[in-house]
Design a protein around this motif. Sequence first.
Motif, PDB file in Angstrom:
ATOM      1  N   TYR A  41       8.267 -12.281 -31.553  1.00  0.00           N
ATOM      2  CA  TYR A  41       8.444 -11.412 -30.386  1.00  0.00           C
ATOM      3  C   TYR A  41       7.891 -10.015 -30.656  1.00  0.00           C
ATOM      4  O   TYR A  41       7.148  -9.462 -29.827  1.00  0.00           O
ATOM      5  N   LEU A  42       8.218  -9.453 -31.815  1.00  0.00           N
ATOM      6  CA  LEU A  42       7.703  -8.127 -32.173  1.00  0.00           C
ATOM      7  C   LEU A  42       6.186  -8.152 -32.288  1.00  0.00           C
ATOM      8  O   LEU A  42       5.501  -7.203 -31.883  1.00  0.00           O
ATOM      9  N   SER A  43       5.662  -9.251 -32.849  1.00  0.00           N
ATOM     10  CA  SER A  43       4.206  -9.399 -32.958  1.00  0.00           C
ATOM     11  C   SER A  43       3.559  -9.454 -31.581  1.00  0.00           C
ATOM     12  O   SER A  43       2.511  -8.825 -31.343  1.00  0.00           O
ATOM     13  N   ALA A  44       4.188 -10.188 -30.652  1.00  0.00           N
ATOM     14  CA  ALA A  44       3.645 -10.307 -29.301  1.00  0.00           C
ATOM     15  C   ALA A  44       3.625  -8.951 -28.593  1.00  0.00           C
ATOM     16  O   ALA A  44       2.614  -8.569 -27.996  1.00  0.00           O
ATOM     17  N   LEU A 280      12.663 -26.839 -28.743  1.00  0.00           N
ATOM     18  CA  LEU A 280      11.841 -25.998 -29.613  1.00  0.00           C
ATOM     19  C   LEU A 280      10.447 -25.801 -29.022  1.00  0.00           C
ATOM     20  O   LEU A 280       9.913 -24.686 -29.022  1.00  0.00           O
ATOM     21  N   LEU A 281       9.856 -26.876 -28.503  1.00  0.00           N
ATOM     22  CA  LEU A 281       8.538 -26.774 -27.871  1.00  0.00           C
ATOM     23  C   LEU A 281       8.582 -25.835 -26.668  1.00  0.00           C
ATOM     24  O   LEU A 281       7.671 -25.022 -26.465  1.00  0.00           O
ATOM     25  N   ASN A 282       9.640 -25.956 -25.873  1.00  0.00           N
ATOM     26  CA  ASN A 282       9.778 -25.110 -24.685  1.00  0.00           C
ATOM     27  C   ASN A 282       9.856 -23.638 -25.058  1.00  0.00           C
ATOM     28  O   ASN A 282       9.207 -22.789 -24.448  1.00  0.00           O
ATOM     29  N   VAL A 283      10.643 -23.319 -26.090  1.00  0.00           N
ATOM     30  CA  VAL A 283      10.785 -21.928 -26.532  1.00  0.00           C
ATOM     31  C   VAL A 283       9.469 -21.419 -27.116  1.00  0.00           C
ATOM     32  O   VAL A 283       9.000 -20.322 -26.772  1.00  0.00           O
ATOM     33  N   LEU A 284       8.861 -22.217 -27.988  1.00  0.00           N
ATOM     34  CA  LEU A 284       7.631 -21.785 -28.646  1.00  0.00           C
ATOM     35  C   LEU A 284       6.485 -21.619 -27.652  1.00  0.00           C
ATOM     36  O   LEU A 284       5.633 -20.746 -27.826  1.00  0.00           O
ATOM     37  N   HIS A 285       6.473 -22.438 -26.601  1.00  0.00           N
ATOM     38  CA  HIS A 285       5.412 -22.303 -25.606  1.00  0.00           C
ATOM     39  C   HIS A 285       5.491 -20.974 -24.872  1.00  0.00           C
ATOM     40  O   HIS A 285       4.476 -20.457 -24.382  1.00  0.00           O
ATOM     41  N   ASN A 286       6.690 -20.404 -24.803  1.00  0.00           N
ATOM     42  CA  ASN A 286       6.863 -19.125 -24.118  1.00  0.00           C
ATOM     43  C   ASN A 286       6.721 -17.918 -25.038  1.00  0.00           C
ATOM     44  O   ASN A 286       6.671 -16.786 -24.545  1.00  0.00           O
ATOM     45  N   ILE A 287       6.644 -18.141 -26.357  1.00  0.00           N
ATOM     46  CA  ILE A 287       6.540 -17.009 -27.272  1.00  0.00           C
ATOM     47  C   ILE A 287       5.272 -17.049 -28.126  1.00  0.00           C
ATOM     48  O   ILE A 287       4.715 -15.993 -28.465  1.00  0.00           O
ATOM     49  N   ILE A 288       4.765 -18.238 -28.461  1.00  0.00           N
ATOM     50  CA  ILE A 288       3.572 -18.303 -29.313  1.00  0.00           C
ATOM     51  C   ILE A 288       2.314 -17.821 -28.581  1.00  0.00           C
ATOM     52  O   ILE A 288       1.547 -17.025 -29.143  1.00  0.00           O
ATOM     53  N   PRO A 289       2.029 -18.262 -27.327  1.00  0.00           N
ATOM     54  CA  PRO A 289       0.836 -17.717 -26.656  1.00  0.00           C
ATOM     55  C   PRO A 289       0.812 -16.194 -26.568  1.00  0.00           C
ATOM     56  O   PRO A 289      -0.225 -15.582 -26.851  1.00  0.00           O
ATOM     57  N   PRO A 290       1.924 -15.506 -26.205  1.00  0.00           N
ATOM     58  CA  PRO A 290       1.887 -14.038 -26.194  1.00  0.00           C
ATOM     59  C   PRO A 290       1.575 -13.431 -27.555  1.00  0.00           C
ATOM     60  O   PRO A 290       0.933 -12.378 -27.638  1.00  0.00           O
ATOM     61  N   ALA A 291       2.019 -14.097 -28.650  1.00  0.00           N
ATOM     62  CA  ALA A 291       1.731 -13.586 -29.990  1.00  0.00           C
ATOM     63  C   ALA A 291       0.333 -13.993 -30.453  1.00  0.00           C
ATOM     64  O   ALA A 291      -0.330 -13.250 -31.192  1.00  0.00           O
ATOM     65  N   LEU A 292      -0.131 -15.161 -29.995  1.00  0.00           N
ATOM     66  CA  LEU A 292      -1.404 -15.711 -30.471  1.00  0.00           C
ATOM     67  C   LEU A 292      -2.612 -15.146 -29.727  1.00  0.00           C
ATOM     68  O   LEU A 292      -3.658 -14.886 -30.333  1.00  0.00           O
ATOM     69  N   ASN A 293      -2.464 -14.949 -28.413  1.00  0.00           N
ATOM     70  CA  ASN A 293      -3.614 -14.536 -27.594  1.00  0.00           C
ATOM     71  C   ASN A 293      -4.342 -13.295 -28.118  1.00  0.00           C
ATOM     72  O   ASN A 293      -5.561 -13.326 -28.321  1.00  0.00           O
ATOM     73  N   PRO A 294      -3.641 -12.171 -28.351  1.00  0.00           N
ATOM     74  CA  PRO A 294      -4.365 -10.971 -28.816  1.00  0.00           C
ATOM     75  C   PRO A 294      -4.980 -11.147 -30.195  1.00  0.00           C
ATOM     76  O   PRO A 294      -6.045 -10.598 -30.481  1.00  0.00           O
ATOM     77  N   MET A 295      -4.328 -11.932 -31.069  1.00  0.00           N
ATOM     78  CA  MET A 295      -4.858 -12.144 -32.421  1.00  0.00           C
ATOM     79  C   MET A 295      -6.157 -12.941 -32.378  1.00  0.00           C
ATOM     80  O   MET A 295      -7.133 -12.617 -33.066  1.00  0.00           O
TER      81      MET A 295
END
Length: 319
Positions: A41-44, A280-295
């Motif tokens: 979350y902080l990374s996102a 777990l998939l549902n939670v990660l789908h809502n947090i990983i893209p926001p953290a992954l996209n800018p990187m």
Amino acid sequence: MSATLKFSNSTKFQVSEFILMGFPGIHSWQHWLSLPLALLYLSAIGANTLILITICQNSTLQQPMYYFLGILSVVDMGLATTIMPKILAIFWFNAKVISLPECFAQIYAIHCFVGMESGIFLCMAVDRYVAICRPLRYPSIVTNALIVKATLFMVLRNGLFVIPVPVLAAHRIYCSKNEIDHCLCSNLGVTSLACDDRRPNSICQLVLAWLGMGSDLSLIILSYTLILRSVFRLNSAEAASKALSTCTSHLILILFFYTVVVVISVTHLAESKATLTSVLLNVLHNIIPPALNPMVYALRTKELRAVFQKVLCLGLEKK
């Protein structure tokens, strides 16, 4: 914890709040997951904020492609913030109770932001199509006015489009169990507790998903099919490589985003109740893209990478 009940005018007992139990099967040690989730979350938030500051402060990045990236950053931060504060409150403060209005509002916000992310991906795909297949007409087609109109359309489309999902969920009768085996209020997770028929909710979500995200994905596939056809016709291998490199980061994010959506949908259809994997998939789908996209964009986009390196070097020199 037992359900909190109140007597309704329909002579049925109605729960007045839900209890988010967290990850099913690991309630005793799920608080340990708060650290990686908090870091994501902080990374996102940090990475997307840096993207926005970088685009605003560098005139070389004030182009349509980066404007769409900035809009995507705003949507990503909204999506992550919709779920993560409540999830961390569950783990850190045992704040599992959520009122019905808050729960239905979260359902609306999640569907709205996910739909907007899909819409922005479509805008970015069309932008790349015009830039590669119609380069001479690009400045006259992709204007600032078009970007504003496309963004407003995506916001209004998804803001209005997903209203039936929480409205139908709110009209179900919740008369017994109020414990949700989930970290957030998902539409199907909440309506699985209903005492009446929940099929209208499932059908509504499926239809809206196909009409909204399904149409977005179809147009994205069409855009990239036309892009690939145009690229393969180029006589210069260097020009073809340069054209493809501008699309690679976008394709990586699209594949991840829609693949997880499909997996979550299939999992919900195949399983009668929530499992650790599906939650777990549902939670990660809502947090990983926001953290992954800018990187991914920072690593794959030459101009953005150069600016990031310059910012980091200035920061180190000041220290």
